[in-house]
Enzyme design. Structure first.
Site, short mmCIF file in Angstrom:
data_model
loop_
_atom_site.label_atom_id
_atom_site.label_comp_id
_atom_site.label_asym_id
_atom_site.label_seq_id
_atom_site.Cartn_x
_atom_site.Cartn_y
_atom_site.Cartn_z
CG ASN A 10 46.98 31.90 47.75
OD1 ASN A 10 47.46 31.56 48.95
ND2 ASN A 10 47.46 31.76 46.72
CE LYS A 12 49.70 34.52 45.22
NZ LYS A 12 49.87 34.66 43.96
CG HIS A 96 47.82 28.55 43.80
ND1 HIS A 96 49.17 29.31 43.06
CD2 HIS A 96 47.32 29.71 43.88
CE1 HIS A 96 48.83 30.70 42.89
NE2 HIS A 96 47.66 30.50 43.32
CD GLU A 98 51.85 31.59 43.49
OE1 GLU A 98 51.76 31.32 44.54
OE2 GLU A 98 51.38 32.45 42.98
CD GLU A 168 43.85 31.25 41.21
OE1 GLU A 168 43.61 32.40 41.83
OE2 GLU A 168 44.95 30.50 41.67
N GLY A 174 49.40 37.58 40.00
CA GLY A 174 50.33 38.40 40.28
C GLY A 174 51.08 39.28 39.47
CB SER A 214 45.30 40.65 38.81
OG SER A 214 46.60 40.31 38.36
C1 PEP Z 1 46.41 33.63 43.50
O1 PEP Z 1 47.46 33.54 44.25
O2 PEP Z 1 45.59 32.78 43.45
C2 PEP Z 1 46.11 34.98 43.00
C3 PEP Z 1 45.06 35.14 42.20
O3 PEP Z 1 47.08 36.04 42.89
P1 PEP Z 1 46.79 37.67 42.50
O4 PEP Z 1 45.39 38.04 42.94
O5 PEP Z 1 47.85 38.32 43.48
O6 PEP Z 1 47.09 37.48 41.19
#
Ligand code: PEP
Length: 252
Positions: A10, A12, A96, A98, A168, A174, A214
């Protein structure tokens, strides 16, 4: 039938077209031998045409990061399923955290986008996950149950089988703070139970559920060793070809 692992990047709001070209060209040779894992990159709308053209003939599939619920019309700033499909987009991330946090997405808008995506033939990756506060108040299961039952409501059996769910935990996205493999497994197993109640156990056992938050080259093996974890949605680590390829090649 075994569930095929799916590792999806992803990006972003990262990567101009020129940066996208460099990343994809670097990534292709590094993941070309990943035969047992599905490899997807979900990219900004402006990178889709470039990504589809550069990934043609490779084992990398291209996804978008959102899709409109409406077919077309007066929805300034939105992008329709037909627009994505015409460019060769195969997957799409929906809901997501975000989007939920900054752009007012709700379980109901997630469900509307999802229904349009599956009706049009896009393969959705639907994100669910609890905040730190919700986890600390022991509300993880009730929050996730609600997100899954409302967000994925009214899908046919065929459509749920084509839907990927990404668990998630918001506190792990992040932040460099990964859920332990036990925490991720426990919640993903719970999600599978919710799907079993909505459909059947047989169907639930076929639905792919990723972990996201992460995930990186260091922790991917341990997470992927869990029986219910079928892949990862990867943010930060998908922006570097080497790191993303190490996650994709977790079984090597
Ligand atoms: C995400 O944006 O779905 C995500 C898991 O980000 P990160 O791996 O940076 O935590």
């Amino acid at each position: 039938m075994a569930r095929k692992p799916i590792i999806a990047g992803n990006w972003k709001m990262n990567m101009t077209n020129e940066q996208a070209k460099v990343l994809i060209e670097g990534l292709k040779p590094l993941v070309k031998d990943a035969k047992k894992t599905e490899v997807v990159i979900c990219v900004p709308y402006t990178d889709i045409a470039t990504a589809v053209s550069l990934c043609a003939g490779s084992n990398i599939k291209v996804g978008a990061e959102n899709v409109a619920w409406a077919e077309k019309g007066a929805f300034t700033g939105e992008i329709s399923a037909d627009m994505l499909l015409e460019l060769g987009t195969e997957y799409v991330i929906i809901g997501h955290s975000e989007r939920r946090q900054y752009f007012g997405e709700t379980d109901s808008s997630v469900n509307a986008r999802l229904k349009t995506a599956v009706a049009k033939g896009l393969k959705p990756i639907v994100c669910v996950g609890e905040t730190l506060e919700q986890r600390e108040k022991n509300r993880t299961k009730s929050v996730i149950r609600k997100q899954v039952t409302l967000g994925l409501a009214d899908l046919s059996e065929e459509d749920i089988l084509n839907t990927v769910i990404a668990y998630e935990p918001v506190w792990a996205i992040g932040t460099g703070k990964t859920a332990t493999s036990e925490q991720a497994e426990e919640t993903i197993k719970f999600i599978r139970g919710v799907i079993a109640k909505m459909y059947t156990r047989k169907i639930a056992n076929k639905v792919r559920i990723q972990y996201g938050g992460s995930m990186n080259p260091k922790n991917v093996k341990e997470l992927m060793a869990m029986p219910n974890i079928d892949g990862g949605l990867i943010g930060g680590a998908s922006l570097k070809a080497e790191d993303f390829s190490l996650v994709v090649n977790f079984d090597k």
